[in-house]
Structure formats: structure tokens, C-alpha cells
Design a protein around this motif. Structure first.
Motif, mmCIF file in Angstrom:
data_model
loop_
_atom_site.group_PDB
_atom_site.id
_atom_site.type_symbol
_atom_site.label_atom_id
_atom_site.label_comp_id
_atom_site.label_asym_id
_atom_site.label_seq_id
_atom_site.Cartn_x
_atom_site.Cartn_y
_atom_site.Cartn_z
ATOM 1 N N GLY A 1 0.803 -1.176 -0.083
ATOM 2 C CA GLY A 1 0.086 -0.008 0.086
ATOM 3 C C GLY A 1 0.811 1.255 -0.125
ATOM 4 O O GLY A 1 0.546 2.178 -0.822
ATOM 5 N N PHE A 2 1.795 1.311 0.795
ATOM 6 C CA PHE A 2 2.817 2.517 0.912
ATOM 7 C C PHE A 2 3.347 2.640 -0.519
ATOM 8 O O PHE A 2 3.701 3.781 -0.838
ATOM 9 C CB PHE A 2 3.841 2.374 2.179
ATOM 10 C CG PHE A 2 3.176 2.594 3.439
ATOM 11 C CD1 PHE A 2 1.857 2.859 3.598
ATOM 12 C CD2 PHE A 2 4.187 2.661 4.507
ATOM 13 C CE1 PHE A 2 1.332 3.449 4.913
ATOM 14 C CE2 PHE A 2 3.466 3.034 5.561
ATOM 15 C CZ PHE A 2 2.376 3.284 5.876
ATOM 16 N N CYS A 8 1.289 4.059 -3.017
ATOM 17 C CA CYS A 8 1.040 5.430 -3.013
ATOM 18 C C CYS A 8 2.037 6.548 -3.162
ATOM 19 O O CYS A 8 1.967 7.480 -3.702
ATOM 20 C CB CYS A 8 0.577 5.515 -1.365
ATOM 21 S SG CYS A 8 -1.118 4.932 -0.883
ATOM 22 N N HIS A 48 2.742 7.249 -6.668
ATOM 23 C CA HIS A 48 1.699 8.000 -7.006
ATOM 24 C C HIS A 48 1.670 9.289 -6.444
ATOM 25 O O HIS A 48 0.732 10.302 -6.501
ATOM 26 C CB HIS A 48 0.164 7.429 -7.155
ATOM 27 C CG HIS A 48 -0.126 6.446 -7.928
ATOM 28 N ND1 HIS A 48 -0.456 6.475 -9.415
ATOM 29 C CD2 HIS A 48 -0.243 5.157 -7.923
ATOM 30 C CE1 HIS A 48 -0.233 5.320 -9.937
ATOM 31 N NE2 HIS A 48 -0.172 4.469 -9.183
ATOM 32 N N ALA A 88 1.328 10.274 -3.380
ATOM 33 C CA ALA A 88 0.121 10.366 -2.539
ATOM 34 C C ALA A 88 0.491 9.753 -0.909
ATOM 35 O O ALA A 88 -0.453 9.822 -0.235
ATOM 36 C CB ALA A 88 -0.992 9.251 -2.904
ATOM 37 N N LEU A 89 1.666 9.513 -0.592
ATOM 38 C CA LEU A 89 2.088 9.203 0.817
ATOM 39 C C LEU A 89 1.514 10.526 1.654
ATOM 40 O O LEU A 89 0.961 9.945 2.880
ATOM 41 C CB LEU A 89 3.519 8.929 0.902
ATOM 42 C CG LEU A 89 3.872 7.528 0.445
ATOM 43 C CD1 LEU A 89 5.508 7.479 0.884
ATOM 44 C CD2 LEU A 89 3.209 6.686 1.408
ATOM 45 N N LEU A 99 -2.232 9.959 2.553
ATOM 46 C CA LEU A 99 -2.591 8.732 2.709
ATOM 47 C C LEU A 99 -3.330 8.640 4.118
ATOM 48 O O LEU A 99 -2.784 8.949 5.199
ATOM 49 C CB LEU A 99 -1.412 7.691 2.693
ATOM 50 C CG LEU A 99 -1.899 6.187 3.219
ATOM 51 C CD1 LEU A 99 -2.812 5.518 2.348
ATOM 52 C CD2 LEU A 99 -0.439 5.421 3.040
ATOM 53 N N TRP A 129 -6.159 9.498 -0.221
ATOM 54 C CA TRP A 129 -6.396 7.906 -0.437
ATOM 55 C C TRP A 129 -6.806 7.508 1.035
ATOM 56 O O TRP A 129 -6.049 7.775 1.965
ATOM 57 C CB TRP A 129 -5.052 7.065 -0.653
ATOM 58 C CG TRP A 129 -4.664 7.659 -2.025
ATOM 59 C CD1 TRP A 129 -4.995 8.877 -2.731
ATOM 60 C CD2 TRP A 129 -4.057 6.718 -3.026
ATOM 61 N NE1 TRP A 129 -4.364 8.605 -4.123
ATOM 62 C CE2 TRP A 129 -3.808 7.429 -4.215
ATOM 63 C CE3 TRP A 129 -3.515 5.386 -2.976
ATOM 64 C CZ2 TRP A 129 -3.055 6.859 -5.269
ATOM 65 C CZ3 TRP A 129 -2.924 4.789 -4.059
ATOM 66 C CH2 TRP A 129 -2.405 5.521 -5.275
ATOM 67 N N ILE A 147 -7.331 3.962 3.112
ATOM 68 C CA ILE A 147 -7.300 2.586 3.228
ATOM 69 C C ILE A 147 -7.743 1.961 4.512
ATOM 70 O O ILE A 147 -7.430 2.488 5.347
ATOM 71 C CB ILE A 147 -5.946 2.322 2.809
ATOM 72 C CG1 ILE A 147 -5.430 2.922 1.605
ATOM 73 C CG2 ILE A 147 -5.898 0.690 2.926
ATOM 74 C CD1 ILE A 147 -3.824 2.599 1.309
#
Length: 92
Positions: free
Chosen positions: A8-9, A12, A15, A17-18, A21, A73, A75
Motif C-alpha cells: 500500500g505504501f 501510494c 503516485h 500520495a504518501l 494517505l 487516499w 485505506i
């Protein structure tokens, strides 16, 4: 699995997006060196798997996301407990 969060990290990060998140995780994550404090400051939502406490944490966390100033994002890691016969008997 044990590497779901790493995947997942990585996705992200790929993209960019960290920073945006937001994740629902177990409170035990706070004990993981480096990652626990990172998740705390990233405003993750921590659950104890006790509905009386978790209802308040979810309400506060999700209401905070309603006014989050940028796209994010979200999750949910629905982590379970590893099954064992002794845990099964204790919970019945």
C-alpha cells in the motif's frame, strides 16, 4: 498478509500520495518503531477492536476527514487475529 501495508505504501509513493494517505489500523501499530510515530502524525485512525472505544475513534477520525483540505487516499486494513484453538475456546 504481513506485507500488505508495504505494498500500500509503495503504491501510494509511486503516485506521490504518501502525504495524503489515511488508513484505519490497529492501535498496536503505534508500537512499531518509526512507522508507529509516522502513522500517528499522518493522522491515521487507530482502533483497539473494542466497539465502545472504536466508535468514538472512528467518529472523530471520519469527521476530521470530512474537512481535510486536499484529496486523500483512504485505506482500511481489516486485520484479524491469527486463529488458534485456545483463542477460540477463550472467546466462546
Amino acid at each position: 498478509s504481513d506485507v500488505d501495508w508495504m505494498i500500500g505504501f509503495a503504491v501510494c509513493g509511486r503516485h506521490c500520495a504518501l502525504g495524503a494517505l489515511k488508513v484505519i489500523v490497529k492501535t498496536g501499530h503505534l508500537l512499531i518503531p518509526v512507522f508507529g510515530i509516522m502513522e500517528y502524525f499522518a493522522e491515521f485512525i487507530f482502533l483497539k477492536r473494542n466497539w465502545q472505544d472504536d466508535e468514538k475513534a472512528l467518529d472523530k477520525g471520519i469527521n476530521g476527514l470530512k474537512t481535510y483540505p486536499q484529496p486523500f487516499w483512504f485505506i482500511i486494513f481489516p486485520e484479524g487475529t491469527r486463529f488458534s484453538q485456545s483463542r477460540k475456546e477463550a472467546n466462546q
